[in-house]
Motif scaffolding. Sequence first.
Motif, PDB file in Angstrom:
ATOM      1  N   ARG A  62       0.699  -1.198   0.030  1.00  0.00           N
ATOM      2  CA  ARG A  62       0.019   0.064  -0.015  1.00  0.00           C
ATOM      3  C   ARG A  62       0.766   1.492   0.189  1.00  0.00           C
ATOM      4  N   GLN A  63       2.189   1.331   0.274  1.00  0.00           N
ATOM      5  CA  GLN A  63       2.965   2.458   0.409  1.00  0.00           C
ATOM      6  C   GLN A  63       4.454   2.059   0.235  1.00  0.00           C
ATOM      7  N   PHE A  64       5.362   3.008  -0.221  1.00  0.00           N
ATOM      8  CA  PHE A  64       6.637   2.797  -0.016  1.00  0.00           C
ATOM      9  C   PHE A  64       7.157   2.869   1.207  1.00  0.00           C
ATOM     10  N   LYS A  65       8.397   2.330   1.433  1.00  0.00           N
ATOM     11  CA  LYS A  65       9.066   2.031   2.681  1.00  0.00           C
ATOM     12  C   LYS A  65       9.392   3.674   3.018  1.00  0.00           C
ATOM     13  N   SER A  66       9.698   4.436   2.216  1.00  0.00           N
ATOM     14  CA  SER A  66       9.965   5.830   2.515  1.00  0.00           C
ATOM     15  C   SER A  66       8.778   6.664   2.999  1.00  0.00           C
ATOM     16  N   VAL A  67       7.692   6.360   2.615  1.00  0.00           N
ATOM     17  CA  VAL A  67       6.519   7.108   3.170  1.00  0.00           C
ATOM     18  C   VAL A  67       6.166   6.637   4.507  1.00  0.00           C
ATOM     19  N   PRO A 101       8.845  -3.605  14.409  1.00  0.00           N
ATOM     20  CA  PRO A 101       8.972  -3.582  12.911  1.00  0.00           C
ATOM     21  C   PRO A 101       7.918  -3.142  12.241  1.00  0.00           C
ATOM     22  N   LEU A 102       8.115  -2.563  11.203  1.00  0.00           N
ATOM     23  CA  LEU A 102       6.948  -1.826  10.504  1.00  0.00           C
ATOM     24  C   LEU A 102       6.895  -2.373   8.971  1.00  0.00           C
ATOM     25  N   SER A 103       5.773  -2.744   8.494  1.00  0.00           N
ATOM     26  CA  SER A 103       5.656  -3.295   6.967  1.00  0.00           C
ATOM     27  C   SER A 103       5.050  -2.358   6.261  1.00  0.00           C
ATOM     28  N   THR A 104       5.142  -2.387   5.122  1.00  0.00           N
ATOM     29  CA  THR A 104       4.382  -1.502   3.810  1.00  0.00           C
ATOM     30  C   THR A 104       2.990  -2.360   3.639  1.00  0.00           C
ATOM     31  N   GLN A 105       2.834  -3.350   4.275  1.00  0.00           N
ATOM     32  CA  GLN A 105       1.427  -4.231   4.010  1.00  0.00           C
ATOM     33  C   GLN A 105       0.368  -3.402   4.646  1.00  0.00           C
ATOM     34  N   ARG A 106       0.482  -2.693   5.833  1.00  0.00           N
ATOM     35  CA  ARG A 106      -0.456  -2.099   6.576  1.00  0.00           C
ATOM     36  C   ARG A 106      -0.196  -0.578   6.826  1.00  0.00           C
ATOM     37  N   GLN A 118      -0.730  -0.325  12.485  1.00  0.00           N
ATOM     38  CA  GLN A 118       0.391  -0.993  13.209  1.00  0.00           C
ATOM     39  C   GLN A 118       0.619  -0.495  14.440  1.00  0.00           C
ATOM     40  N   LEU A 119       1.138   0.901  14.610  1.00  0.00           N
ATOM     41  CA  LEU A 119       1.704   1.426  15.886  1.00  0.00           C
ATOM     42  C   LEU A 119       0.319   1.064  16.948  1.00  0.00           C
ATOM     43  N   HIS A 120      -0.692   1.508  16.775  1.00  0.00           N
ATOM     44  CA  HIS A 120      -1.886   1.450  17.553  1.00  0.00           C
ATOM     45  C   HIS A 120      -2.126  -0.364  18.057  1.00  0.00           C
ATOM     46  N   ASP A 121      -2.053  -1.139  17.116  1.00  0.00           N
ATOM     47  CA  ASP A 121      -2.243  -2.651  17.537  1.00  0.00           C
ATOM     48  C   ASP A 121      -0.901  -2.977  18.346  1.00  0.00           C
ATOM     49  N   TYR A 122       0.292  -2.630  17.951  1.00  0.00           N
ATOM     50  CA  TYR A 122       1.229  -3.209  18.606  1.00  0.00           C
ATOM     51  C   TYR A 122       1.178  -2.517  20.042  1.00  0.00           C
ATOM     52  N   LEU A 123       1.120  -1.277  20.396  1.00  0.00           N
ATOM     53  CA  LEU A 123       1.225  -0.692  21.602  1.00  0.00           C
ATOM     54  C   LEU A 123      -0.086  -1.055  22.540  1.00  0.00           C
ATOM     55  N   THR A 124      -1.116  -1.231  21.982  1.00  0.00           N
ATOM     56  CA  THR A 124      -2.273  -1.473  22.928  1.00  0.00           C
ATOM     57  C   THR A 124      -2.028  -3.186  23.173  1.00  0.00           C
TER      58      THR A 124
END
Length: 314
Positions: free
Chosen positions: A108-113, A293-298, A303-309
Amino acid sequence: MMTPCIEGVTTNLSELIALRQHIHKIPLFSTPQRRSLLLGHHHARLRGRGVDFDQVRPYQVGDDVRHVDWRVTARTREPHTKIFHEERERPIYLLVEQSPRLFFGTQRQFKSVLAAQAAALIGWVALEHCDRVGGLVFSQHQHQEVRPRRRQHSLLQFLQCLAQANQQLAQPLSSTTASSTTDSLSFALHRTREVLRPGSLVVLLCDERALTDLAEQQLKLLGRHLDLLLLPLSDPLDHRLPRAGLLDFTEQDSYLSLNTHDRSVRNRYRRYAEARQQRWVQLAHQLNTPHLPLSTQRGVIEQLHDYLTSTLGA
């Protein structure tokens, strides 16, 4: 005039500013009702009146009588008082890579974004938490630095640097830039050690493949006096090759051909990727620091919300 962007490929300042409306979804720091991912890192060494409970100990002359723990006092028949952590502001330093190797994505996005959006979100959350925010945007041949300050203007200045660096990735590369083998992460980490004082928090957003021996050494030196938050970025294609026949790759005068129908090629590629991931996990364990770790899939907010909660049990 705001520079236009291609969704998922580049970003701009207006998009990074708009992420501010989502900061309530990112429980990065502690509140009176919620434990923080960074609990144990973001507190003064002095104990006193604050927002986060620490322990109960026998009452001492000078203690605030409002903090007497009457249950423990009744049970032990000796006065006991509650002690709290005293929180303080501190510099949050966003170390964000915007190199050509991040200008890639199959989802859904480039790693840079993804890196830019994550940095903007964390920056807004830190500013809302009354911390001083700054950082360094780096690539092979340049870096732009904004010293941490507790002002919105400083964060906007940093986001502007980030947006400009992101959009430059869409420009054609010169032969010098494209063939560079500079260890830009190591340089950025070395610079960070020079400008930050002990107790600061460094948030690292870089390509998963950026962790060289020298960069790992610099991170271990940083970890002696600074808090770290590691967010390596990847795309699914970084981890597994599809069965797509013969794939040809070119960069300047370099040429590579991979037969993805060959199971041994796909397995070897996957093992290399697993080794990279495990290296980050081991490093985070050695440094006793969070690893997200972050992925361009989501999307980054999801990602931050799910991981932290899930980590905090919220």
